[in-house]
Motif scaffolding. Structure first.
Motif, short mmCIF file in Angstrom:
data_model
loop_
_atom_site.label_atom_id
_atom_site.label_comp_id
_atom_site.label_asym_id
_atom_site.label_seq_id
_atom_site.Cartn_x
_atom_site.Cartn_y
_atom_site.Cartn_z
N LEU A 187 -15.18 2.86 16.96
CA LEU A 187 -15.06 2.16 15.68
C LEU A 187 -13.87 2.70 14.89
CD1 LEU A 187 -16.00 0.29 13.42
CD2 LEU A 187 -17.60 2.08 12.69
N TRP A 188 -13.70 4.02 14.86
CA TRP A 188 -12.59 4.59 14.11
C TRP A 188 -11.25 4.19 14.71
CZ3 TRP A 188 -10.82 5.69 9.80
CH2 TRP A 188 -9.71 6.53 9.61
N HIS A 189 -11.17 4.07 16.03
CA HIS A 189 -9.91 3.66 16.65
C HIS A 189 -9.50 2.27 16.16
CE1 HIS A 189 -7.37 2.24 20.15
NE2 HIS A 189 -6.76 3.33 19.74
N MET A 190 -10.44 1.34 16.14
CA MET A 190 -10.12 0.00 15.66
C MET A 190 -9.87 0.01 14.15
SD MET A 190 -12.28 -3.56 15.97
CE MET A 190 -11.52 -4.11 17.52
N LEU A 191 -10.72 0.71 13.41
CA LEU A 191 -10.60 0.73 11.96
C LEU A 191 -9.30 1.39 11.51
CD1 LEU A 191 -11.59 0.44 9.06
CD2 LEU A 191 -13.10 2.40 9.43
N ALA A 192 -8.95 2.54 12.11
CA ALA A 192 -7.74 3.25 11.73
C ALA A 192 -6.50 2.41 11.98
CB ALA A 192 -7.64 4.57 12.50
N ASN A 193 -6.44 1.75 13.14
CA ASN A 193 -5.28 0.90 13.44
C ASN A 193 -5.23 -0.31 12.52
OD1 ASN A 193 -4.38 2.61 15.43
ND2 ASN A 193 -5.25 1.45 17.12
N SER A 194 -6.41 -0.84 12.15
CA SER A 194 -6.45 -1.97 11.22
C SER A 194 -5.97 -1.54 9.84
CB SER A 194 -7.87 -2.53 11.13
OG SER A 194 -8.33 -2.97 12.39
N LEU A 195 -6.43 -0.37 9.38
CA LEU A 195 -5.97 0.16 8.09
C LEU A 195 -4.46 0.35 8.08
CD1 LEU A 195 -8.72 2.85 7.36
CD2 LEU A 195 -8.16 0.92 5.88
N ASP A 196 -3.94 0.96 9.13
CA ASP A 196 -2.52 1.27 9.18
C ASP A 196 -1.68 -0.01 9.23
OD1 ASP A 196 -3.25 3.90 9.15
OD2 ASP A 196 -2.93 4.23 11.29
N PHE A 197 -2.05 -0.94 10.12
CA PHE A 197 -1.28 -2.17 10.24
C PHE A 197 -1.31 -2.95 8.93
CE2 PHE A 197 -0.93 -6.71 11.24
CZ PHE A 197 0.29 -6.72 11.91
N THR A 198 -2.48 -3.02 8.30
CA THR A 198 -2.60 -3.74 7.04
C THR A 198 -1.74 -3.10 5.97
OG1 THR A 198 -4.87 -4.37 7.60
CG2 THR A 198 -4.23 -4.54 5.29
N ASP A 199 -1.75 -1.77 5.90
CA ASP A 199 -0.95 -1.06 4.90
C ASP A 199 0.54 -1.26 5.14
OD1 ASP A 199 -0.76 0.94 2.65
OD2 ASP A 199 0.30 2.05 4.22
N ILE A 200 0.95 -1.23 6.42
CA ILE A 200 2.37 -1.40 6.74
C ILE A 200 2.87 -2.77 6.31
CG2 ILE A 200 4.01 -1.63 8.66
CD1 ILE A 200 2.20 0.47 10.14
N VAL A 201 2.10 -3.81 6.61
CA VAL A 201 2.55 -5.17 6.33
C VAL A 201 2.35 -5.55 4.86
CG1 VAL A 201 2.16 -7.61 6.90
CG2 VAL A 201 2.12 -5.88 8.71
N SER A 202 1.28 -5.07 4.23
CA SER A 202 0.95 -5.52 2.88
C SER A 202 1.63 -4.70 1.78
CB SER A 202 -0.56 -5.47 2.66
OG SER A 202 -1.04 -4.14 2.70
N SER A 203 2.17 -3.54 2.13
CA SER A 203 2.74 -2.67 1.10
C SER A 203 4.21 -2.94 0.83
CB SER A 203 2.58 -1.20 1.52
OG SER A 203 3.31 -0.93 2.71
N GLN A 204 4.82 -3.87 1.55
CA GLN A 204 6.26 -4.07 1.43
C GLN A 204 6.63 -5.50 1.80
OE1 GLN A 204 8.44 -2.04 4.62
NE2 GLN A 204 6.52 -1.86 5.77
N GLN A 205 7.84 -5.86 1.41
CA GLN A 205 8.40 -7.11 1.90
C GLN A 205 9.02 -6.82 3.26
OE1 GLN A 205 10.82 -9.37 -0.83
NE2 GLN A 205 12.02 -10.30 0.82
N ILE A 206 8.66 -7.62 4.27
CA ILE A 206 9.15 -7.38 5.63
C ILE A 206 10.22 -8.41 5.98
CG2 ILE A 206 7.00 -6.31 6.37
CD1 ILE A 206 6.17 -8.93 7.65
N ASP A 207 10.94 -8.15 7.04
CA ASP A 207 12.06 -9.03 7.39
C ASP A 207 11.60 -10.45 7.70
OD1 ASP A 207 10.75 -8.26 9.69
OD2 ASP A 207 12.58 -8.08 10.90
N LEU A 208 10.36 -10.60 8.20
CA LEU A 208 9.88 -11.94 8.53
C LEU A 208 9.70 -12.82 7.30
CD1 LEU A 208 7.18 -11.16 11.26
CD2 LEU A 208 9.64 -11.47 11.51
N ASP A 209 9.54 -12.20 6.14
CA ASP A 209 9.37 -12.98 4.91
C ASP A 209 10.61 -13.82 4.62
OD1 ASP A 209 6.86 -11.88 4.52
OD2 ASP A 209 7.64 -10.20 3.34
#
Length: 967
Positions: free
Chosen positions: A324-346
């Motif tokens: 569970l932590w493996h999935m949750l940790a990666n979900s937290l990290d990916f969400t934070d990476i994409v949601s905390s900034q404007q990315i090039d795909l925008d």
């Protein structure tokens, strides 16, 4: 050297350092044995660590993350308390529990919103056309739970996090998909409990329902107004039942590159290639979001083992909190990476600019928590450049060796014997595989690793025997020969051919013909090519003197022989023979130029270290990753069995290839070890049971009742592979012994079978109902096909289906004019329109649309009338209507429109409709006589079957009752 003596003097004796170098790196059998053993240890150790959940993933130490994990784990325990498929009361329990957790988490957060599809605004009717001749239309009442965390920058497109909270009837749904739901809750807790956690980008959560039997929750969400904001997604899923959550597939490189910064990345585009080429038959909501929603994202899922996937084994007892932590940790990290900034795909959405390579399919892999991703267009360019540059480097050295210095005399036998050896060894190995299938067909289910090791040993040993037989026939006479270099070069040619084919395919990479998982061939080719070029450099630097004939070559003498000159590490002056790719000439051991010169040869160690350890690890790690994912699916079909044996064969050969250039120098210890592995492997393959408690036989259950038959008996039907002990398992259940009925097994397509017996144990879903006819009643409200006139307008039929405690029915519209017709008189599918009445609508069909449902007045596809009824029109024809409702008491109210029969000798225009309703609720029924099992026949099999059997559902329910009507 002592004058007049052949013995070296003390001053000529190498010092301890030189002797150490010669001992470790000299081309000796003992040294080679050490290198082989160390390479295998290196391979096993690093692969084990990379794939092991317990050692490669650490539980959180941060107090806030520990709290989030504890809360998510508790949620998982609550979600997986009962089997909770869409058609069960336990599904309502999970829905209500999730709603209470969500509302509690977001309370007081002004920037977080909640919406529940139970408000009735997101029911839908949609079509899935699987072929030009077959179309299925589905009606679905959605109860997704949707949360929106509004970002501080409303101009940025939103990120969707999605998982489904339903399970199949036979499973508690821990990994499929309880851990996905718990991970979503964990991410929500992270943003709601942290007072400074409002993201820059809006995050939308879709806790969706009924993924298992049609991807309904994700499909209905496409119609939700919040979906318009979304451009990126992360879907959490489970197509296995444990281990680490792997990145199965990604829509494109533009989005997958953000996965590289999660803390425990784990993924490979090999699985993506399998999904995209339809070799893996499971599907997830990823398909809906990518293909119907046209948004970009990732599919993160558990993938093994398959034999307890969708069974009662997918429960809390069989799972690890680290998973569970493996999935949750990666979900937290990916969400934070994409949601905390404007990315090039925008930029593509905000400025209408296209980022370079952003839409390319991604080739990606991970190792030791490092993630690598490349767009396939770049992989194509690198492949082409490599294929051009390597020959440019090789050709000048080959010209120097063979045309200028002429120091290397290679005969036709030297060139052809390795390819012949490989072919003969493949023939022998193929025969061994055939015998395995013949005597222990399902062995890969429990012994896939045993087969890989045994087949690899057979292939190595066979090549050793064949190659040395060639050398024996040639009298072991070689002329300045380098066996290992020829084999290295020929293997590099093999990889080059594979790489050329893969590169050609990458030039037009697409779904159905995807090759994004084949980039490892580039590295395998480069390793072989670099080692070959290193050998060519040595030969090109060699003095161009008359070749020396060597009676016994160190590289080609029999491995079990002690004869021949040895490479030295012994005390005193060692003796060498033959020539090498890179040689260091010293003084002659004997006087006179006619004597053999000695060469201290160490280039082999560099070639070995370049090729073997890395190639072995890359092939082994990739191979066993695939084996872990597919070997249990041998129980699913004959096609799967063929694929698995084929892959085990290819894997075994591929893993052996890096060692083959040095097979001439393996010593007796390794040869005897290979013989031992082969003998013990063959013995274990003969006696190992393919099914046991850890590797169970997976079978599928459904109890059926056909109300069209007299007596309306119920039958238990169990589906599995032909050749498994299925009949013996069923014959031992008590109710069957008491009734003295027999088990009848019928072969189906693709190596499957169904074993059936009449059951004396009826299901109990509603108190007071004992007659199966009371579970399924059809009332025809309107029938415009009566009579024998041939109308030229469209015919309309309307009816209600009464099925208490039911949520799922399927209607099939037969092409035959009547149920007793032997064939169809229609040239196409007759049904063109279906209507599903809104539960608030009480009017009959004549009040829906004028002129008895005038087809010209209805638009193609999905629409709703002014009364809220759901209409779907398809002039190509509709074969099937799937009904999914949330109410336990509401009847299904349906109308269909079909074309009349225009065949002159037809006697009727009636349409045959087959209605099949499914029940899946395993919750015990409380009666005046006490609590009884909902499905006693299923409960009996769970209780009395051997521990090597695991039970799964055959369909969307565990009980099916069917009835046909004519309208």
């Amino acid at each position: 050297m002592v004058p007049g003596s052949k013995l070296p003097c003390k001053s000529d004796t190498p010092n301890i350092f030189i002797r150490f170098i010669r001992t470790v790196f000299g081309y000796r059998k003992t040294t080679l044995t050490l290198f082989v053993v160390l390479s295998l240890v290196f391979t096993f150790l690093f692969s084990w660590y990379d794939n092991n959940l317990d050692y490669s993933v650490a539980l959180p130490t941060d107090p806030k993350e520990k709290l989030v994990l504890d809360e998510a784990w508790f949620d998982l325990q609550k979600i997986a308390k009962y089997e909770h498929t869409y058609g069960s009361t336990s599904n309502d329990y999970v829905h209500d529990y999730l709603q209470s957790q969500i509302l509690s988490a977001i309370k007081g957060k002004a920037y977080i919103e909640y919406d529940n599809d139970l408000n009735g605004t997101n029911s839908i009717l949609f079509s899935t056309r699987s072929s030009p001749e077959y179309s299925s239309v589905s009606y679905y009442e959605s109860n997704n739970l949707i949360v929106r965390i509004n970002g501080s920058d409303s101009t940025l497109p939103a990120l969707l996090l999605s998982a489904h909270y339903d399970a199949v009837p036979s499973s508690f749904g821990v990994t499929d998909d309880g851990m996905g739901i718990a991970s979503l809750l964990g991410v929500l807790y992270h943003y709601s409990e942290n007072t400074t956690a409002q993201p820059k980008r809006t995050i939308i959560f879709n806790f969706n329902n009924n993924e298992e039997f049609g991807l309904y929750g994700a499909t209905s969400f496409l119609s939700h107004p919040w979906f318009e904001q979304i451009k990126y997604f992360l879907n959490l899923e489970g197509t296995g039942a444990g281990g680490k959550a792997i990145l199965f597939r990604a829509t494109d490189y533009g989005i997958v590159k953000f996965f590289k910064d999660v803390r425990y990345p784990y993924g490979t585009s090999i699985f993506q290639e399998g999904f995209n080429n339809h070799l893996i038959h499971s599907e997830t909501d990823y398909k809906v979001y990518k293909e119907k929603g046209s948004i970009r994202g990732l599919d993160l899922a558990f993938y093994k083992p398959r034999d307890i996937y969708h069974t009662g084994g997918d429960n809390i007892k069989n799972i690890n909190i680290k998973a569970l932590w493996h999935m949750l940790a990666n979900s937290l990290d990916f969400t934070d990476i994409v949601s905390s900034q404007q990315i090039d795909l925008d930029d593509e959405y905000l400025k209408h600019e296209t980022a370079n390579y952003s839409h390319d399919v991604a080739a990606y892999s991970s190792f030791l928590n490092y993630f690598f991703a490349f767009p396939v267009s770049q992989v194509f360019i690198v492949n082409v450049a490599t294929l051009l540059i390597v020959p440019i480097i090789e050709i000048p050295f080959l010209l120097i060796i063979f045309s200028y210095k002429k120091v290397w005399k290679v005969s036709f036998l030297n060139v052809i014997k390795f390819p012949l050896s490989v072919v003969l060894s493949l023939v022998a190995l193929h025969e061994v595989v055939r015998k395995t299938v013949e005597y222990n067909e399902f062995l890969p289910n429990s012994g896939a690793g045993l087969l890989v090791v045994t087949y690899s040993a057979i292939f190595l040993l066979s090549n050793y025997i064949v190659l040395n037989l060639f050398n024996a026939l040639n009298g072991y006479k070689v002329i300045n020969h380098d066996e290992k270099l020829i084999v290295l070069f020929e293997i590099s040619i093999l990889y080059k051919i594979i790489l050329i084919w893969s590169t050609i395919k990458l030039a037009d990479n697409k779904i159905g013909d995807d090759h994004s998982g084949e980039f490892p061939f580039l590295f395998l080719y480069l390793l072989q090519a670099v080692a070959s070029i290193f050998g060519f450099i040595g030969w090109s630097l060699k003095s161009s003197k008359k070749p020396t004939i060597v009676e016994v070559s160190e590289e080609s003498q029999p491995l079990l022989s002690d004869q021949g000159v040895s490479y030295g590490s012994e005390e005193g002056e060692p003796r060498f023979s033959g020539s090498s790719s890179l040689s260091f000439d010293e003084e002659d051991l004997f006087a006179g130029h006619e004597k053999l010169k000695k060469f201290f040869s160490y280039d082999w160690s560099i070639q070995f270290l370049i090729v073997v350890p890395l190639s072995s690890l890359l092939i082994y790690n990739s191979g066993f990753l695939i084996i872990d994912g597919i070997h249990k699916s041998i129980q699913e079909s004959l096609a799967s069995e063929f694929l698995i044996y084929k892959f085990i064969l290819v894997f075994s050969v591929a893993w052996s290839l890096p060692f083959l250039p040095f097979v001439f120098k393996l010593n007796r210890i390794i040869v005897l070890g290979l013989l031992t592995i082969v003998a013990s492997g063959v013995f274990l393959a003969a006696i190992t049971e393919p099914f046991d408690q850890l590797n169970p036989l997976k079978v599928r259950f459904i109890q059926t009742v056909d109300l069209n038959l007299s007596g309306s008996d119920s039958f238990v039907n169990v589906y599995g592979r032909v050749g498994t002990p299925l009949s013996d398992v069923l014959s031992d259940v008590p109710s069957l012994k008491e009734s003295n009925d027999s088990v009848n097994c019928t072969a189906l397509t693709d190596g499957n079978q169904v074993c059936s017996y009449k059951s004396s144990l009826p299901p109990h879903f509603v108190e007071g109902i004992s007659d199966f006819n009371d579970y399924l009643q059809i009332d025809v409200l309107k029938n415009s096909s009566s009579g024998t006139d041939h109308p030229f307008g469209f015919l309309v039929g309307e009816f209600k289906i009464k099925a208490p405690k039911n949520r799922m029915c399927v209607l099939n519209f037969k092409n035959a004019i009547t149920s007793n017709s032997e064939g169809s008189n229609y040239k196409d599918v007759p049904v063109k329109t279906v209507i599903v009445y809104d539960d608030k609508t009480k009017s009959n069909l004549s009040n829906v649309l004028p002129q008895e449902l005038n087809i010209e007045a209805i638009p193609e596809g999905y629409s709703r009338d002014e009364k809220g009824n759901y209409i779907f029109k398809d002039l190509n024809g509709i074969n099937e209507l799937q009904l999914n409702k949330l109410s336990w008491t509401k009847d299904y109210h349906v109308a269909v429109q079909w074309v009349p029969n225009l065949v002159e000798d037809a006697t009727s225009n009636k349409l045959a409709v087959s209605i099949n309703c499914f029940w899946a609720d395993l919750a015990p029924l409380a009666t005046e006589d006490g609590v009884i099992a909902a499905i006693p026949a299923y409960d009996e099999l769970l209780h009395y079957s051997p521990n090597y059997v695991s039970w799964a559902n055959r369909d969307r329910g565990l009980v099916s009752i069917s009835k046909s009507i004519e309208i």
